[in-house]
Scaffold this motif. Structure first.
Motif, PDB file in Angstrom:
ATOM      1  N   UNK A 139      -5.500   7.244  -0.105  1.00  0.00           N
ATOM      2  CA  UNK A 139      -4.617   8.386  -0.383  1.00  0.00           C
ATOM      3  C   UNK A 139      -4.837   8.911  -1.795  1.00  0.00           C
ATOM      4  N   UNK A 140      -5.077   8.006  -2.726  1.00  0.00           N
ATOM      5  CA  UNK A 140      -5.388   8.436  -4.092  1.00  0.00           C
ATOM      6  C   UNK A 140      -6.737   9.149  -4.133  1.00  0.00           C
ATOM      7  N   UNK A 141      -7.729   8.603  -3.458  1.00  0.00           N
ATOM      8  CA  UNK A 141      -9.077   9.158  -3.531  1.00  0.00           C
ATOM      9  C   UNK A 141      -9.209  10.495  -2.812  1.00  0.00           C
ATOM     10  N   UNK A 160      -6.448   5.547  10.143  1.00  0.00           N
ATOM     11  CA  UNK A 160      -5.553   5.638   8.992  1.00  0.00           C
ATOM     12  C   UNK A 160      -5.408   7.105   8.610  1.00  0.00           C
ATOM     13  N   UNK A 161      -4.163   7.573   8.510  1.00  0.00           N
ATOM     14  CA  UNK A 161      -3.910   8.928   8.018  1.00  0.00           C
ATOM     15  C   UNK A 161      -3.884   8.879   6.497  1.00  0.00           C
ATOM     16  N   UNK A 162      -4.839   9.554   5.870  1.00  0.00           N
ATOM     17  CA  UNK A 162      -4.903   9.531   4.409  1.00  0.00           C
ATOM     18  C   UNK A 162      -4.350  10.809   3.782  1.00  0.00           C
ATOM     19  N   UNK A 163      -4.329  11.913   4.559  1.00  0.00           N
ATOM     20  CA  UNK A 163      -3.676  13.146   4.113  1.00  0.00           C
ATOM     21  C   UNK A 163      -2.916  13.720   5.296  1.00  0.00           C
ATOM     22  N   UNK A 164      -1.650  13.973   5.115  1.00  0.00           N
ATOM     23  CA  UNK A 164      -0.861  14.592   6.170  1.00  0.00           C
ATOM     24  C   UNK A 164      -0.991  16.114   6.087  1.00  0.00           C
ATOM     25  N   UNK A 170     -10.970  14.713  11.159  1.00  0.00           N
ATOM     26  CA  UNK A 170     -11.164  13.291  11.410  1.00  0.00           C
ATOM     27  C   UNK A 170     -12.529  12.876  10.883  1.00  0.00           C
ATOM     28  N   UNK A 171     -12.527  11.844  10.059  1.00  0.00           N
ATOM     29  CA  UNK A 171     -13.759  11.307   9.480  1.00  0.00           C
ATOM     30  C   UNK A 171     -14.008   9.940  10.122  1.00  0.00           C
ATOM     31  N   UNK A 172     -15.140   9.807  10.821  1.00  0.00           N
ATOM     32  CA  UNK A 172     -15.427   8.595  11.584  1.00  0.00           C
ATOM     33  C   UNK A 172     -16.642   7.880  11.013  1.00  0.00           C
TER      34      UNK A 172
END
Length: 210
Positions: A139-141, A160-164, A170-172
């Motif tokens: 989330x920080x990055x 994992x949701x890193x930005x809402x 989606x990054x896979x």
């Protein structure tokens, strides 16, 4: 294998790669040779005065540069040998174990990928530890992503949701490749980016990393 054991193994492999590469090999860190990278790793974990320049840059970067130059004067072999001993006790407790593992993995790949190496084979213990690092740091990055949400997903289904937000991209990729992407190695990471065009553009144009 514990996270601490994974970090120790990654550090040993990193130091082997540095020793084999020599001091003048290129890295993915623009303008840095392996000598610069080794000096950075050493002062980052052993001299708190280096941290402001690493994290925020600006006027503090000059101090960090001086500390790196001082470390480099010890000689490449001596710097790598010191790195083999691992972080000092104060820098290996709590969340620092995760931070150190991610740092070692990313910089190990900085050397490997600059030499044309492909991703390493899966390692369940390392992958699990790096996924934990994503949960703590992603989330920080990814905080500079604007106007879109972002999920990171592994081929085995971890998400994992890193930005809402919407639209969502989606990054896979494997945990290691996702770690590389979120640490700013976007062109070197073996990942797939999917989603609405606006979300993909927001992720592609964002600057990742601390």
């Amino acid at each position: 294998m514990s996270e601490h054991e994974v970090q120790r193994a990654e550090r040993a492999d990193l130091c082997d790669t540095l020793a084999n590469a020599g001091p003048d090999a290129p890295t993915l860190c623009e303008g840095w040779t392996t000598m610069d990278l080794a000096a950075h790793l050493l002062v980052r974990e052993r001299n708190p005065l280096a941290l402001p320049g690493i994290v925020t840059g600006g006027p503090f970067a000059a101090v960090t540069g001086q500390l790196m130059a001082r470390a480099a004067r010890r000689g490449y072999e001596a710097v790598v040998d010191r790195l083999r001993t691992g972080p000092p006790p104060w820098n290996r407790v709590g969340p620092m174990s995760t931070v150190n593992l991610v740092e070692d993995f990313v910089h190990h790949e900085d050397v490997r990928r600059a030499a044309g190496a492909e991703p390493r084979p899966p390692d369940p213990a390392r992958d699990d530890a790096l996924w934990g690092g994503l949960a703590n740091l992603a989330r920080l990055q990814s905080r500079r992503v604007r106007g879109a949400g972002l999920d990171v997903v592994t081929p085995d289904g971890r998400r994992l949701t890193v930005r809402r937000g919407e639209p969502k991209a989606t990054l896979t990729g494997s945990p290691g490749e996702l770690v590389l992407y979120l640490n700013g190695r976007t062109s070197a990471a073996h990942v797939e980016l999917d989603g609405p065009p606006a979300a993909i553009e927001a992720v592609r144009t964002a600057r990742f990393g601390v």
